[in-house]
Design a protein around this motif. Structure first.
Motif, PDB file in Angstrom:
ATOM      1  N   THR A   1      -6.314   1.111  -1.395  1.00 47.13           N
ATOM      2  CA  THR A   1      -6.900   1.069  -0.052  1.00 47.13           C
ATOM      3  C   THR A   1      -6.189   0.045   0.823  1.00 47.13           C
ATOM      4  OG1 THR A   1      -9.054   1.689  -0.978  1.00 47.13           O
ATOM      5  CG2 THR A   1      -9.034   0.749   1.228  1.00 47.13           C
ATOM      6  N   ALA A   2      -5.983  -1.151   0.287  1.00 46.73           N
ATOM      7  CA  ALA A   2      -5.345  -2.210   1.076  1.00 46.73           C
ATOM      8  C   ALA A   2      -3.922  -1.820   1.458  1.00 46.73           C
ATOM      9  CB  ALA A   2      -5.346  -3.511   0.276  1.00 46.73           C
ATOM     10  N   TYR A   3      -3.183  -1.235   0.528  1.00 47.36           N
ATOM     11  CA  TYR A   3      -1.800  -0.848   0.829  1.00 47.36           C
ATOM     12  C   TYR A   3      -1.766   0.285   1.852  1.00 47.36           C
ATOM     13  CZ  TYR A   3       3.031   0.633   0.183  1.00 47.36           C
ATOM     14  OH  TYR A   3       4.352   0.970   0.395  1.00 47.36           O
ATOM     15  N   GLY A   4      -2.637   1.271   1.693  1.00 51.32           N
ATOM     16  CA  GLY A   4      -2.660   2.381   2.642  1.00 51.32           C
ATOM     17  C   GLY A   4      -3.023   1.942   4.045  1.00 51.32           C
ATOM     18  N   VAL A   5      -3.979   1.033   4.168  1.00 52.70           N
ATOM     19  CA  VAL A   5      -4.374   0.540   5.486  1.00 52.70           C
ATOM     20  C   VAL A   5      -3.236  -0.273   6.104  1.00 52.70           C
ATOM     21  CG1 VAL A   5      -5.960  -1.014   6.691  1.00 52.70           C
ATOM     22  CG2 VAL A   5      -6.845   0.572   4.980  1.00 52.70           C
ATOM     23  N   SER A   6      -2.550  -1.076   5.273  1.00 50.12           N
ATOM     24  CA  SER A   6      -1.440  -1.877   5.797  1.00 50.12           C
ATOM     25  C   SER A   6      -0.274  -1.015   6.267  1.00 50.12           C
ATOM     26  CB  SER A   6      -0.957  -2.859   4.732  1.00 50.12           C
ATOM     27  OG  SER A   6      -0.392  -2.162   3.623  1.00 50.12           O
ATOM     28  N   GLN A   7      -0.169   0.204   5.718  1.00 51.95           N
ATOM     29  CA  GLN A   7       0.893   1.128   6.128  1.00 51.95           C
ATOM     30  C   GLN A   7       0.435   2.084   7.225  1.00 51.95           C
ATOM     31  OE1 GLN A   7       4.084   0.914   4.876  1.00 51.95           O
ATOM     32  NE2 GLN A   7       3.292  -0.932   3.886  1.00 51.95           N
ATOM     33  N   ASP A   8      -0.772   1.868   7.737  1.00 52.94           N
ATOM     34  CA  ASP A   8      -1.336   2.690   8.815  1.00 52.94           C
ATOM     35  C   ASP A   8      -1.477   4.156   8.428  1.00 52.94           C
ATOM     36  OD1 ASP A   8      -1.593   0.548  10.580  1.00 52.94           O
ATOM     37  OD2 ASP A   8       0.499   0.738  11.236  1.00 52.94           O
ATOM     38  N   TRP A   9      -1.817   4.402   7.167  1.00 55.09           N
ATOM     39  CA  TRP A   9      -2.095   5.765   6.754  1.00 55.09           C
ATOM     40  C   TRP A   9      -3.457   6.198   7.281  1.00 55.09           C
ATOM     41  CZ3 TRP A   9      -0.614   5.346   0.839  1.00 55.09           C
ATOM     42  CH2 TRP A   9       0.771   5.153   0.746  1.00 55.09           C
ATOM     43  N   ASN A  10      -3.643   7.510   7.369  1.00 58.34           N
ATOM     44  CA  ASN A  10      -4.944   8.048   7.763  1.00 58.34           C
ATOM     45  C   ASN A  10      -6.004   7.576   6.777  1.00 58.34           C
ATOM     46  OD1 ASN A  10      -7.099  10.391   7.474  1.00 58.34           O
ATOM     47  ND2 ASN A  10      -6.268  10.497   9.547  1.00 58.34           N
TER      48      ASN A  10
ATOM     49  N   VAL B   1      -9.036   9.391  -0.257  1.00 58.96           N
ATOM     50  CA  VAL B   1      -8.738  10.393  -1.291  1.00 58.96           C
ATOM     51  C   VAL B   1      -7.821   9.800  -2.361  1.00 58.96           C
ATOM     52  CG1 VAL B   1      -7.621  12.605  -1.741  1.00 58.96           C
ATOM     53  CG2 VAL B   1      -9.121  12.344   0.252  1.00 58.96           C
ATOM     54  N   LEU B   2      -6.797   9.071  -1.931  1.00 57.63           N
ATOM     55  CA  LEU B   2      -5.886   8.450  -2.892  1.00 57.63           C
ATOM     56  C   LEU B   2      -6.583   7.376  -3.717  1.00 57.63           C
ATOM     57  CD1 LEU B   2      -2.618   8.120  -0.763  1.00 57.63           C
ATOM     58  CD2 LEU B   2      -3.110   9.779  -2.582  1.00 57.63           C
ATOM     59  N   ALA B   3      -7.503   6.642  -3.087  1.00 56.23           N
ATOM     60  CA  ALA B   3      -8.244   5.614  -3.810  1.00 56.23           C
ATOM     61  C   ALA B   3      -9.142   6.210  -4.883  1.00 56.23           C
ATOM     62  CB  ALA B   3      -9.083   4.779  -2.838  1.00 56.23           C
ATOM     63  N   CYS B   4      -9.505   7.471  -4.731  1.00 52.36           N
ATOM     64  CA  CYS B   4     -10.295   8.163  -5.760  1.00 52.36           C
ATOM     65  C   CYS B   4      -9.392   8.808  -6.806  1.00 52.36           C
ATOM     66  CB  CYS B   4     -11.185   9.224  -5.123  1.00 52.36           C
ATOM     67  SG  CYS B   4     -12.386   8.612  -3.939  1.00 52.36           S
TER      68      CYS B   4
END
Length: 367
Positions: A90-99, A105-108
């Motif tokens: 979650t932290a990495y996806g948010v830092s990369q500005d992902w949807n 979904v990826l975190a699950c």
């Protein structure tokens, strides 16, 4: 001959059980719960909302542990690893500005995939062997998170903030965050409830009871242990997403082995194989350290251990078993009193019968 008048036996009524069977109670109770949850974030203070949100995060984590340990009977001491894995994704996806939906979904899915790989290798084991495999997860996860600086931030960890309330909603950030935790956590709890109440839950229970009996019934213990472990890992990923939603920071310390033991203690105290027990376990995980810190911060671990021993001694089934324990106590109390003595009529007293009830020889003697 004296006649004894006895009161007819009466079966005690149970108003509480008959009240629960009424049709309107079955649909009114869920509506009442939804109404309370909808109003709760609006009436609480910022501190109360943040505390409730934390309880929701760890209640979901305990729920995942309950699926694999409480309902399927498999030892798992690494559930905190999947929470940390989901938090890092979650932290990495948010830092990369992902949807944010993709991030969720990826975190699950990624923790579920990791749990599936571990389960495929460990599900054939049992007892201490599978316990040792799951212990290795947080032990390996902490140094691994420190080494993968590019994705995890190393020892410094990662922070992410993505729970600001929408403009025009009129909600504060803490209220919006609590609403998200209630919505996501509520869906997870509801799906898990249907899972354990359906055919998969019955299969889990049979595997937990006796694997040989399960195999003789055509239920593959290996298949259902893998399934339970994978589902528990996915739920752990959801709790990791919620962890970043609420805490907004994660580090290698998040997935330390000590936290995994605390999750296990929370599940046992709340109640194994219980949906309500998972909620109570989340409350224990969050509230008890706060209370013990106010008493004496240096005695936190000692006081938590004492509380654990007291609860297990008084309620071996955890706090969720308290209503059943009270019901059994009332039944034993009523049984100990025994049946009331039957009332008697004056005719049962010797010598107090009427002339018509006296023996014939006695009447002839008087004559």
């Amino acid at each position: 001959m004296a006649r004894v008048m006895t009161a007819p036996a009466s079966s005690p009524s149970s108003p509480s059980s008959s009240w629960r069977r009424r049709p309107w109670v079955r649909w009114a109770t869920p509506l009442l719960i939804v109404a309370v949850l909808a109003v709760l974030p609006l009436v609480g203070t910022e501190f109360q909302n943040e505390t409730l949100a934390r309880i929701g995060v760890f209640a979901v984590a305990v729920l995942g542990l309950n699926v694999v340990m409480g309902y399927t009977g498999q030892v798992s001491l690494g559930q905190i690893f999947f929470l940390g894995f989901g938090a890092y994704v979650t932290a990495y996806g948010v830092s990369q500005d992902w949807n944010i939906v993709l991030v969720f979904v990826l975190a699950c899915l990624l923790p579920a995939a990791a749990g599936l790989l571990v389960a495929l290798a460990a599900a054939r084991l049992g007892g201490l062997a599978i316990a040792m495999v799951t212990i290795a997860l947080p032990i390996v996860g902490v140094p691994l998170a420190k080494r993968l600086n590019e994705y995890t931030g190393g020892s410094q960890g990662l922070s992410a903030r993505f729970a600001e309330s929408p403009e025009g909603s009129g909600l504060y950030d803490d209220q919006w965050t609590l609403y998200l935790v209630i919505a996501i956590g509520g869906v997870v709890f509801l799906l898990t409830h249907f899972l354990v109440r359906g055919k998969y839950g019955r299969a889990f229970a049979i595997v937990k009871g006796n694997e040989n009996v399960a195999a003789s019934m055509g239920i593959s213990p290996y298949r259902y242990k893998v399934l339970a472990f994978t589902i528990a890992s996915a739920i752990g990923g959801v709790s990791g997403f919620l962890y970043m939603l609420v805490i907004q920071y994660t580090s290698p310390e998040t997935m330390s082995f000590g936290h995994s033991i605390e999750l296990l203690a929370a599940m046992v105290i709340g109640g194994a194989a219980s949906i309500v027990g998972s909620l109570l376990g989340g409350a224990f995980y969050v509230l008890v350290p706060q209370l013990t810190n106010q008493v004496d911060a240096s005695l936190t671990a000692l006081l938590q251990g004492a509380i654990l021993l007291v609860v297990l001694f008084v309620l071996p089934g955890g706090l969720a078993s308290l209503p059943r324990a009270l019901t059994r106590g009332r039944r034993r109390l009523r049984a100990g009193r025994g049946p009331a003595a039957p009332p008697t009529t004056p005719s049962s007293t010797p010598g107090s019968g009427t002339a018509a009830e006296q023996p014939e020889t006695e009447r002839q003697g008087h004559a």
